[in-house]
Design a protein around this motif. Structure first.
Motif, short mmCIF file in Angstrom:
data_model
loop_
_atom_site.label_atom_id
_atom_site.label_comp_id
_atom_site.label_asym_id
_atom_site.label_seq_id
_atom_site.Cartn_x
_atom_site.Cartn_y
_atom_site.Cartn_z
N SER A 117 0.83 -1.20 0.00
CA SER A 117 0.00 0.00 0.00
C SER A 117 0.86 1.25 0.00
O SER A 117 0.51 2.26 -0.64
N ALA A 118 2.00 1.22 0.70
CA ALA A 118 2.91 2.37 0.67
C ALA A 118 3.46 2.57 -0.74
O ALA A 118 3.57 3.71 -1.22
N THR A 119 3.79 1.48 -1.43
CA THR A 119 4.24 1.58 -2.82
C THR A 119 3.16 2.22 -3.68
O THR A 119 3.43 3.14 -4.47
N HIS A 149 8.33 -4.75 -5.06
CA HIS A 149 7.74 -3.64 -4.34
C HIS A 149 6.33 -3.94 -3.85
O HIS A 149 5.61 -3.02 -3.47
N GLY A 150 5.94 -5.21 -3.86
CA GLY A 150 4.63 -5.59 -3.36
C GLY A 150 3.81 -6.30 -4.41
O GLY A 150 4.18 -6.37 -5.58
N ILE A 274 22.21 10.75 -0.03
CA ILE A 274 21.12 11.34 -0.85
C ILE A 274 19.78 11.15 -0.15
O ILE A 274 19.65 10.34 0.78
N TRP A 275 18.80 11.91 -0.61
CA TRP A 275 17.43 11.74 -0.13
C TRP A 275 16.50 11.63 -1.33
O TRP A 275 16.68 12.34 -2.32
N PRO A 276 15.51 10.75 -1.26
CA PRO A 276 14.56 10.59 -2.37
C PRO A 276 13.47 11.66 -2.29
O PRO A 276 13.43 12.47 -1.36
N ASP A 277 12.59 11.65 -3.26
CA ASP A 277 11.40 12.50 -3.22
C ASP A 277 10.29 11.86 -2.39
O ASP A 277 9.45 12.55 -1.80
N PHE A 278 10.28 10.52 -2.36
CA PHE A 278 9.33 9.74 -1.55
C PHE A 278 10.12 8.63 -0.87
O PHE A 278 10.96 7.98 -1.50
N LEU A 279 9.82 8.39 0.40
CA LEU A 279 10.47 7.29 1.13
C LEU A 279 9.39 6.44 1.76
O LEU A 279 8.55 6.94 2.53
N CYS A 280 9.36 5.16 1.42
CA CYS A 280 8.35 4.21 1.92
C CYS A 280 8.93 3.42 3.09
O CYS A 280 10.03 2.87 2.98
N LEU A 292 1.64 -1.41 9.78
CA LEU A 292 1.81 0.03 9.64
C LEU A 292 2.74 0.29 8.47
O LEU A 292 3.78 -0.36 8.35
N SER A 293 2.36 1.20 7.61
CA SER A 293 3.26 1.66 6.55
C SER A 293 3.02 3.13 6.34
O SER A 293 2.00 3.69 6.77
#
Length: 443
Positions: A117-119, A149-150, A274-280, A292-293
């Motif tokens: 679901s986070a993906t 990724h799920g 580095i840092w991503p734009d989204f982190l799951c 929990l996600s």
């Protein structure tokens, strides 16, 4: 007539995950009745050391007293309230603390229950972001060969493990895969960083041609889990971040399995700087207690949805989004990280576990590509036996360890609380299981 056992009742009423149920005619289910630190205890009193953290979720042992206490206290105040139009202390504090762990580079956590679901949330957010910017054509996704990724329909679009994906191909809007930076692919004279640079060059070739239609690249940072604990150099993440910036493509870091200290840093991306734009995140974030996600998003992403129009809002929801009990378990997990200096302790434990595994398996004639990243160790086994994984798993149980190979890859992903005796038991059990699983087929 005897009363049916727990095992018999389960077979009659439960459809177990990731399982061909007919196999349980020969390989019985294991009825677990209690957990105690790194141990699982079955109905016959047999103790199994949980060498894979119960599918990579349990960080600080079963029935951890501090997490138990936090949940008891939360049960007396608030068990659940919907997060649409309401809020509560555990979800706010957890969101604040996670944002702080990124140095406030990411924030505004969006919650769900499971990793897939986070993906889905990250993919939808990315595509919707570009739509809100007037670039609706940027709706395609890129992932690495061998990625996982799920298994929901959206997540399968960026999952490249055939056994999970192929049966549902007609339902899936397939994405594009680019070469993996798997360090095992090094040519003579190449380093893992060289493999990463080769893979990044292939990514760039794809983005040069397709960036106008590409919303995001999604990666499992440093370790691709379900394809056999594929490990790669942080150089790939550095190059991928730069390429995503250059070609206006989001970077999604799926840290569901590799976050929460598993690779040596709290977030795996930190090792690449580095840092991503989204982190799951999911799995270990609740300490292995409750589903929990969440997705942490960059402020620029959040701002693109902030508007008077409902059509520009992110209208995604789950009934148990931000559940107070799950958030309280996650807060207790973060407390343990801080109070016990877990990352420093894990560096010592990872060396102990690595030394023990190398000493026992480093010269084994069937062992290939012994590798480690933080608290994940793996090796490949040279065998033609199609039933290797099942036989290894069964033999491991007989020797008091829960280890569940992925194909011919044996891996160790234990809780962070092992002592020297636990390490010895885990490695001894794995050695005995390997010996039995490699025995010649009778006749």
């Amino acid at each position: 007539m005897h009363a049916p056992s727990l095992l018999e009742r389960s077979l009659r009423s439960v459809w177990h995950p990731c399982t061909q149920m007919k196999q349980h005619e020969a390989l019985p289910l294991v009825p677990i009745v209690r957990g105690e630190g790194p141990w699982l205890i079955d109905a016959d009193g047999r103790r199994l050391l949980d060498g894979i953290s119960s599918w990579w979720v349990n960080l600080f042992g079963h029935c951890n007293p501090r997490i138990n206490a936090a949940l008891r206290a939360q049960l007396e105040t608030l068990e659940h309230v919907m997060l649409a139009g309401f809020t509560h202390e555990p979800v706010v504090e957890l969101s604040e603390r996670l944002a702080a762990l990124t140095g406030h580079r990411l924030g505004h956590a969006f919650y769900a229950s499971d990793g897939a679901s986070a993906t889905e949330i990250a993919l939808k957010m990315s595509a919707h972001y570009w739509r809100n910017l007037g670039l609706a054509e940027k709706s395609r996704f890129v992932s690495l060969a061998g990625s996982y990724h799920g298994e929901t329909v959206g997540a399968l679009a960026v999952t490249d493990v055939a056994i999970f994906r192929d049966a549902y191909a007609p339902l899936v809007r397939a994405g594009t895969t680019v070469p993996t930076p798997d360090a095992r692919l090094a040519l003579p004279g190449e380093s893992a960083a060289d493999v990463a640079r080769r893979a990044a060059a292939a990514l760039e070739a794809h983005l040069v041609e397709h960036h106008a239609q590409t919303a995001a690249l999604i990666v499992e940072p440093l370790v691709q889990g379900a394809s056999g604990m594929v490990m790669y150099d942080p150089e790939y993440l550095r190059l991928a971040r730069a390429l995503c910036d250059r070609y206006r493509v989001h970077l999604i870091a799926d840290e569901i399995a590799v976050g929460c200290g598993r690779t040596g840093s709290f977030f795996a991306c930190e090792q690449a700087g580095i840092w991503p734009d989204f982190l799951c995140l999911s799995k270990g974030i609740s300490g292995g207690y409750l589903p929990l996600s969440l997705v942490l998003a960059a402020d620029t992403v959040y701002a693109a949805f902030y508007d008077d129009s409902a059509t520009r809002a992110f209208l995604h929801s789950h009934s148990y989004t931000g559940n107070p009990l799950a958030c309280r378990a996650a807060l207790a997990t973060l407390d343990i990280f801080e109070q016990d200096d877990v990352l420093a302790a894990n560096r010592v434990l990872a060396r102990q576990l690595g030394d023990a595994v190398h000493a026992r398996f480093g010269a084994h004639p069937a062992v290939r590509q012994l590798r480690q990243r933080g608290m994940i160790l793996a090796f490949d086994v040279a065998t033609e036996r199609p039933d290797f994984a099942r036989n290894f798993f069964r033999a491991g149980l007989d020797h008091g360890v829960l280890l569940r190979p992925i194909g011919n890859t044996v891996y160790f992903m234990p809780p962070y609380i092992l002592d020297a005796a636990h390490v010895a038991h885990l490695v001894d059990g794995a050695a005995a299981a390997l010996a039995e699983a490699l025995e010649p087929v009778p006749g």
